[in-house]
Each structure stands twice: as structure tokens, then as C-alpha cells.
Design an enzyme around this catalytic site. Structure first.
Site, PDB file in Angstrom:
ATOM      1  N   TRP A  99      39.862  44.818  38.580  1.00 55.08           N
ATOM      2  CA  TRP A  99      39.708  45.906  37.604  1.00 55.08           C
ATOM      3  C   TRP A  99      38.362  45.905  36.901  1.00 55.08           C
ATOM      4  O   TRP A  99      38.005  46.874  36.236  1.00 55.08           O
ATOM      5  CB  TRP A  99      40.819  45.820  36.563  1.00 55.08           C
ATOM      6  CG  TRP A  99      40.927  44.484  35.885  1.00 55.08           C
ATOM      7  CD1 TRP A  99      41.727  43.441  36.259  1.00 55.08           C
ATOM      8  CD2 TRP A  99      40.210  44.037  34.739  1.00 55.08           C
ATOM      9  NE1 TRP A  99      41.542  42.374  35.426  1.00 55.08           N
ATOM     10  CE2 TRP A  99      40.617  42.715  34.468  1.00 55.08           C
ATOM     11  CE3 TRP A  99      39.259  44.632  33.901  1.00 55.08           C
ATOM     12  CZ2 TRP A  99      40.110  41.973  33.408  1.00 55.08           C
ATOM     13  CZ3 TRP A  99      38.753  43.890  32.836  1.00 55.08           C
ATOM     14  CH2 TRP A  99      39.183  42.573  32.603  1.00 55.08           C
ATOM     15  N   ASN A 100      37.571  44.835  37.015  1.00 52.60           N
ATOM     16  CA  ASN A 100      36.372  44.770  36.170  1.00 52.60           C
ATOM     17  C   ASN A 100      35.268  45.737  36.606  1.00 52.60           C
ATOM     18  O   ASN A 100      34.551  46.297  35.785  1.00 52.60           O
ATOM     19  CB  ASN A 100      35.841  43.328  36.080  1.00 52.60           C
ATOM     20  CG  ASN A 100      35.469  42.754  37.424  1.00 52.60           C
ATOM     21  OD1 ASN A 100      35.942  43.200  38.471  1.00 52.60           O
ATOM     22  ND2 ASN A 100      34.623  41.738  37.416  1.00 52.60           N
TER      23      ASN A 100
ATOM     24  N   LYS B 157      44.645  48.274  47.786  1.00 54.88           N
ATOM     25  CA  LYS B 157      45.561  47.745  46.759  1.00 54.88           C
ATOM     26  C   LYS B 157      44.691  47.395  45.556  1.00 54.88           C
ATOM     27  O   LYS B 157      44.041  46.364  45.507  1.00 54.88           O
ATOM     28  CB  LYS B 157      46.303  46.504  47.247  1.00 54.88           C
ATOM     29  CG  LYS B 157      47.351  45.994  46.244  1.00 54.88           C
ATOM     30  CD  LYS B 157      47.022  44.596  45.810  1.00 54.88           C
ATOM     31  CE  LYS B 157      47.994  44.050  44.781  1.00 54.88           C
ATOM     32  NZ  LYS B 157      47.790  44.586  43.416  1.00 54.88           N
ATOM     33  N   HIS B 158      44.673  48.283  44.583  1.00 52.16           N
ATOM     34  CA  HIS B 158      43.840  48.059  43.412  1.00 52.16           C
ATOM     35  C   HIS B 158      44.637  47.319  42.340  1.00 52.16           C
ATOM     36  O   HIS B 158      45.852  47.163  42.422  1.00 52.16           O
ATOM     37  CB  HIS B 158      43.333  49.393  42.860  1.00 52.16           C
ATOM     38  CG  HIS B 158      41.901  49.354  42.429  1.00 52.16           C
ATOM     39  ND1 HIS B 158      41.391  48.323  41.653  1.00 52.16           N
ATOM     40  CD2 HIS B 158      40.859  50.196  42.649  1.00 52.16           C
ATOM     41  CE1 HIS B 158      40.110  48.542  41.420  1.00 52.16           C
ATOM     42  NE2 HIS B 158      39.753  49.665  42.019  1.00 52.16           N
TER      43      HIS B 158
ATOM     44  N   GLY C  41      38.410  38.547  43.808  1.00 50.20           N
ATOM     45  CA  GLY C  41      39.360  38.078  42.807  1.00 50.20           C
ATOM     46  C   GLY C  41      39.218  36.600  42.534  1.00 50.20           C
ATOM     47  O   GLY C  41      38.166  35.990  42.769  1.00 50.20           O
ATOM     48  N   SER C  42      40.287  36.013  42.071  1.00 46.69           N
ATOM     49  CA  SER C  42      40.277  34.614  41.651  1.00 46.69           C
ATOM     50  C   SER C  42      40.358  33.673  42.846  1.00 46.69           C
ATOM     51  O   SER C  42      40.727  34.063  43.963  1.00 46.69           O
ATOM     52  CB  SER C  42      41.470  34.346  40.723  1.00 46.69           C
ATOM     53  OG  SER C  42      42.692  34.447  41.453  1.00 46.69           O
TER      54      SER C  42
ATOM     55  N   GLU D 263      35.523  37.284  48.133  1.00 48.86           N
ATOM     56  CA  GLU D 263      34.498  37.086  47.099  1.00 48.86           C
ATOM     57  C   GLU D 263      35.213  36.608  45.847  1.00 48.86           C
ATOM     58  O   GLU D 263      35.949  37.355  45.210  1.00 48.86           O
ATOM     59  CB  GLU D 263      33.732  38.387  46.818  1.00 48.86           C
ATOM     60  CG  GLU D 263      32.490  38.160  45.972  1.00 48.86           C
ATOM     61  CD  GLU D 263      32.600  38.727  44.563  1.00 48.86           C
ATOM     62  OE1 GLU D 263      32.029  38.116  43.645  1.00 48.86           O
ATOM     63  OE2 GLU D 263      33.242  39.764  44.386  1.00 48.86           O
ATOM     64  N   LEU D 264      35.031  35.324  45.527  1.00 49.65           N
ATOM     65  CA  LEU D 264      35.814  34.684  44.481  1.00 49.65           C
ATOM     66  C   LEU D 264      34.946  34.337  43.280  1.00 49.65           C
ATOM     67  O   LEU D 264      33.725  34.423  43.324  1.00 49.65           O
ATOM     68  CB  LEU D 264      36.482  33.426  45.044  1.00 49.65           C
ATOM     69  CG  LEU D 264      37.231  33.634  46.363  1.00 49.65           C
ATOM     70  CD1 LEU D 264      37.833  32.323  46.844  1.00 49.65           C
ATOM     71  CD2 LEU D 264      38.298  34.710  46.230  1.00 49.65           C
TER      72      LEU D 264
ATOM     73  N   CYS E 252      32.199  37.999  37.060  1.00 48.72           N
ATOM     74  CA  CYS E 252      32.217  36.644  37.621  1.00 48.72           C
ATOM     75  C   CYS E 252      30.862  35.964  37.482  1.00 48.72           C
ATOM     76  O   CYS E 252      30.765  34.743  37.538  1.00 48.72           O
ATOM     77  CB  CYS E 252      32.644  36.680  39.080  1.00 48.72           C
ATOM     78  SG  CYS E 252      31.588  37.681  40.135  1.00 48.72           S
TER      79      CYS E 252
END
Length: 333
Positions: free
Chosen positions: A128-129, A152-153, A202-203, A224-225, A258
Site C-alpha cells: 500500500w505504500n 492482489k493489492h 512486501g515483507s 522485492e523485500l 523500505c
């Protein structure tokens, strides 16, 4: 059932229901059909990318409003994100023919070449960022090569996701398919044989989970974490400039990035002065976060906490290289 909420006011924006298994299956079937039936030239796909750039610019007001109302960044930042996306579409449109050109390579065979071609629907799990950019940096090359997008948002930006589908549909209904699903349903989508790959921003925890499912099903994945690299300040630095950049980096995108500075290593001789300067630098960020709810602190308060951590509370015992470490900001706060 879930809802989206304006973080500035606490207002519930809209209620959403998760898709049923039947709805998910129909959506995947539509995406797969669009892949198997499409036979578009490179020039036509390049034109689609150009049309998407135009649509983003034409719909910039609505796009920016969706982003700011759902995830809370200032409107000027949302407009900048829209334009960045349009520039990406333009870039891939203008360079697509070269990107997709086959390449002859030497080998033991009479003739060998690298050919770039579509593989089928790709699931895109997005945060969401940066709700526009994180999708578009994947979507532009996907559209260019002909891979349908299953999106999938984040639930935080469900309205933005729906409006993105409207924009893509305005160019072609075979490009993007929005999925309002949860994590368990996303796992089933990855396992579906019609879905040929998955990408996630994401995480680390989410990355491990998705990589595991993708690996078990021999699906390609791109992850991409998050990270937490140190922000290092030496004693001979321009400390006023370093403090200003430090504050800007910590607060970039309302602090939800991030690559925002979270962990600081300050050389001991510069520690006291830098601690004072970082608090002063926070004054530039007043009132860009809501005053309506205490949990959304004014940016300057966060800069103040950096200052306090550096000067009083969170100083470690120092590193072997003579640096003190403000440890609190190794978190995602």
C-alpha cells in the site's frame, strides 16, 4: 468483509467483500484466455503502453485522490507517483521493440538465439505504500511482452486497485484483472496451473511464504523485500546537511518506505551536535500528517524521537569503529 479507512480522519471509505472461489476461478480463466487468444504485434503493445501513460495523466486527479485518501501521503506526493508511472509507460513504449528483439548467441549449434516471449498470467502481490508505482514497474514490461496481470493489492488500497483496473480496461480488458482476496486465497492462485509466475513487494515474512509456494509448484518468482541499511554519519561531514537529508529520508513517503533511514551510526565526535540538528530539521515537516488522530504523529515529532534516541535514550555501547548506534530505528516504526 473488510473496509478501507482514511488515515487522516478515521472515516470508513468503503466496504469490500472477498471474492468467492468461483469468482476467482472465472477471473483466472479470463486472464488465461486473454493470453492464449491474444496475438498482438509489438507495435500494438507499445501503443497500449503509450495509451496507459496518457490515461494516467488524464486521470491524475482521481488517482492521486484515491492514493492520498487511502494511505495518507500528501497529494503532491501522490501526483508525483502518478507522473512517475506515466514516465515508465512512456519509457517501455518507446523502447519496447529493442527490449523484445531476439539476440543471436554463439554456441556449439549451427544457430542459437535468445527469444523473449510471454509465458502467461502473472500474479502481482503489491503493498500500500506506493500503490501505483509498485504495480506499474511490473505492469509496464508485463503489458509490453503480453503477460496478463492478476493483481492482489493491499486491503488498505482496495479502492485504488479497483480504479487501476478501470484505467487498464479503458485501454484493453485483457491486461489487468483485479483480485479482492486474502493471503490464503492468494496461495491457491499461485498453485493454479494457469498462473505462470508471481511477483511480490512486501515483507521478508511474506517473501518467504510466497517463495515457498512458488518453489513447491515450480513457478518463477520475483521478490522485492524490505531492508534496514545503516545511515552513517562521519565526524567530518557537513552535519547540518546530513541532518536535513536524514530527516527527509526518514520521512520520505510519510515514513512508509523500505529505503527510509531507520538505523543511524554516528561517529562519536559528531554525536551531540548531530542530535541537536536532527531535531531542528524536523520542523520542515509539520502538518503533513493528520492532526485528527494521535496515532498519526506530526512528522517533526518523529524527528524529535530520533534526536532523543541519539542524544539520551538509545545510545549503544559503540561499535568497534568508534560509532554510536541509535538502535531504536532498526524497527519498522
Amino acid at each position: 468483509m473488510f473496509n478501507t479507512v482514511n488515515p487522516a480522519t478515521g472515516e470508513v471509505l468503503k466496504n469490500y467483500s472477498l471474492m468467492t472461489d468461483t469468482e476467482i476461478d472465472k477471473t483466472i480463466a479470463s486472464a488465461f484466455k486473454s493470453y492464449t487468444s491474444a496475438n498482438l504485434s509489438v507495435n500494438l503493445r507499445a501503443q497500449m503502453l503509450s495509451d496507459l501513460a496518457k490515461s494516467f495523466r488524464q486521470q491524475s486527479q482521481t488517482l492521486a485522490a484515491h492514493v492520498s485518501s487511502e494511505m495518507g501521503k500528501p497529494l503532491k506526493d501522490s501526483f508525483a507517483e502518478v507522473e512517475k508511472c506515466a514516465l515508465a509507460f512512456d519509457y517501455f513504449s518507446q523502447n519496447l521493440e529493442g527490449f523484445l528483439a531476439s539476440q543471436d548467441v554463439p554456441s556449439d549449434y549451427k544457430k542459437s538465439k535468445i527469444v523473449k516471449d510471454a509465458i502467461g498470467p502473472i500474479l502481482s502481490v503489491m503493498p500500500w505504500n506506493f500503490p501505483l508505482w509498485q504495480l506499474v514497474r511490473f505492469a509496464a514490461p508485463a503489458v509490453g511482452i503480453g503477460n496478463p496481470i492478476l493483481l492482489k493489492h493491499s486491503k488498505v488500497t482496495a479502492g485504488t486497485a479497483q480504479f487501476l483496473q478501470e484505467i487498464f480496461n479503458g485501454v484493453s480488458k485483457n491486461l489487468l484483472f483485479n483480485l479482492t482476496i486474502n493471503h490464503d486465497q492468494a496461495a491457491l492462485v499461485i498453485r493454479d496451473p494457469r498462473v505462470r509466475g508471481v511477483t511480490l513487494t512486501g515483507s521478508t515474512k511474506a517473501g518467504r511464504a510466497i517463495a515457498k509456494i512458488a518453489g513447491e509448484n515450480l513457478k518463477k518468482s520475483v521478490l522485492e523485500l524490505g531492508g534496514c541499511d545503516a545511515y552513517v554519519v562521519y565526524a567530518n561531514a557537513d552535519l547540518a546537511h546530513a541532518a536535513k537529508i536524514c530527516a527527509q529520508s526518514r520521512m520520505i513517503n510519510n515514513g512508509q518506505s523500505c529505503v527510509a533511514a531507520k538505523r543511524f551510526l554516528i561517529e562519536k565526535p559528531a554525536l551531540d551536535q548531530f542530535g541537536l540538528l536532527i531535531g531542528d530539521a524536523g520542523g520542515d515537516f509539520h502538518h503533513t500528517i493528520s492532526r485528527h488522530q494521535a496515532r498519526f504523529r506530526v512528522r517533526a515529532d518523529r524527528c524529535g524521537r530520533i534526536r532523543d534516541a541519539i542524544t539520551d535514550l538509545e545510545i549503544g555501547h559503540g561499535t568497534p569503529d568508534g560509532f554510536n548506534h541509535a538502535r531504536r530505528f532498526a524497527s519498522n516504526d
